[in-house]
Scaffold this active site. Structure first.
Site, mmCIF file in Angstrom:
data_model
loop_
_atom_site.group_PDB
_atom_site.id
_atom_site.type_symbol
_atom_site.label_atom_id
_atom_site.label_comp_id
_atom_site.label_asym_id
_atom_site.label_seq_id
_atom_site.Cartn_x
_atom_site.Cartn_y
_atom_site.Cartn_z
ATOM 1 N N CYS A 99 0.799 -1.126 0.126
ATOM 2 C CA CYS A 99 0.035 0.056 0.143
ATOM 3 C C CYS A 99 0.894 1.219 -0.084
ATOM 4 O O CYS A 99 0.802 2.218 -0.619
ATOM 5 C CB CYS A 99 -1.118 0.010 1.318
ATOM 6 N N CYS A 216 -4.094 -2.528 5.601
ATOM 7 C CA CYS A 216 -4.160 -0.875 5.430
ATOM 8 C C CYS A 216 -5.147 -0.354 4.522
ATOM 9 O O CYS A 216 -5.521 -0.712 3.573
ATOM 10 C CB CYS A 216 -2.761 -0.958 4.544
#
EC number: 2.8.1.13
Length: 377
Positions: A99, A216
């Site tokens: 991410c 995330c």
């Protein structure tokens, strides 16, 4: 003065990052990255609407513009698909590392540049410092976040956060120099209690908000629940690695990782020794287990191969003594690093490491300085 787009998650860390940059005199705008809204009703808490409200209220309190940036399609393609594909192939991927590389300092950074911003900032506990070249390792020349506009002729290094209990440099292991050059980490020099005090003094509405846990930008969703929603189950035998005895059946190899003890559902022996996952066998979808001990086959490793090697600064091209971190919460450990062809390397640990899983991220260090990272083969 830099024009900076701050990724504001609704939490206190990114909020204080925006606050500090505003106090330094930068032109700051807050942005919530809308990556996931739990459209598929995965079990778990995905508080994206509340997070947007918190981020907007905090931006208003700081006195900066705020926007919501919809990156859902990119997130699904670059992070969720990577996660699901990895687990389906028996790997242990790290969506947080991906991410950061692909979204926050990839798609989001590109969006910021297209919108006329010079940089992006996040609430990571890490320190970007100006660096000078010293052989193949970048040597920091200062110990605090650089507060001026980024310069394409300068090089930067990345250090661990000053608060070692909160340090998040591991999650930035796959960043490039180009990404780091246009990134700010304004809170890296702070301890968490100090940060909370700053938020309270500024009367930020989320000053006492609890830290989020989970995947995330997905929310407080357990990984097993997330996988259950997207990866078909493929049962197979649970096999004792030492003698091949079948002990039971599992629902799918993607629910397990090397070193796992909980959730195997195999009782301990008469000496109260617990089983631990030591391997996965693709040919018959077997989950290999053994008693958790120093001689459990496949559980401990003195060496490992890595691929997809990435460096923040100059690549290391000769055998070198370094340190690495094999998991986020693990301490740095001394290694002999020997680079190979095609972004591979051989790692020899000074002390044997437990439960190294294929697909797991390894972060490389020289002291406090993060040099880069790779993926365990």
């Amino acid at each position: 003065m830099s024009r900076i787009l701050v990724a504001m998650s609704g939490g206190v860390d990114s909020s204080v990052a925006a606050l500090l940059l505003k106090q330094q005199g930068h032109d700051v705008t807050g942005a919530y990255m809308k990556n996931w809204i739990n459209e598929d009703n995965v079990i778990g808490h995905c508080p994206w609407m509340q997070d947007i409200d918190d981020a907007r209220a905090t931006a208003e309190a700081i006195g900066i513009p705020f926007r919501v940036v919809n990156l859902m399609q990119d997130y699904r393609r670059l992070v969720v698909d990577y996660l699901l594909d990895g687990y389906q192939r028996g790997l242990t991927p790290n969506p947080d590392v991906m991410c950061n590389r692909e979204m926050k300092f990839g798609v989001f950074l590109n969006y910021a540049r297209a919108e006329g911003f010079t940089s992006v900032a996040t609430g990571h506990y890490a320190r970007r410092v100006e660096a000078s070249t010293a052989g193949s390792v970048l040597a920091p020349t200062c110990a605090a976040e650089v507060g001026t506009s980024t310069d394409p002729t300068k090089k930067f290094a990345l250090l661990e956060g000053a608060d070692k209990n909160k340090d998040q440099s591991y999650f930035l292991a796959l960043l490039s120099q180009a990404q780091l050059r246009d990134a700010f980490f304004p809170i890296g020099h702070l301890a968490k209690p100090q940060l909370r005090e700053l938020a309270a003094d500024a009367r930020l509405p989320n000053a006492r908000k609890k830290d989020s846990q989970g995947i995330c930008f997905i929310g407080e969703v357990k990984m097993a629940d997330f996988l259950r929603a997207y990866v078909p189950e493929h049962p197979g035998p649970i096999v004792r690695a030492t003698d091949g005895k079948i002990l039971g059946e599992h629902r799918g190899l993607h629910y397990y990782t090397i070193g796992q003890r909980k959730g195997i559902r195999i009782p301990s022996n008469t000496d109260n020794q617990a089983y631990v996952v030591v391997g996965k066998r693709a040919s018959d979808h077997a989950l290999l287990v053994a008693f958790d001990s120093a001689d459990a086959p496949g559980l401990w490793a003195n060496e490992a191969q890595v691929h997809s090697l990435s460096f923040i600064g100059d690549p290391i091209t000769a055998p070198t003594r370094l340190e690495c971190r094999v998991r986020y919460r693990d301490p740095r450990v001394a290694i002999q690093f020997t680079p190979g062809p095609d972004a591979t390397a051989h790692i020899r640990f000074d002390q044997a490491q437990r439960a190294l899983a294929s697909g797991q991220i390894m972060a490389l260090y020289h002291g406090e300085q993060l040099l880069g990272g790779a993926v365990f083969a």
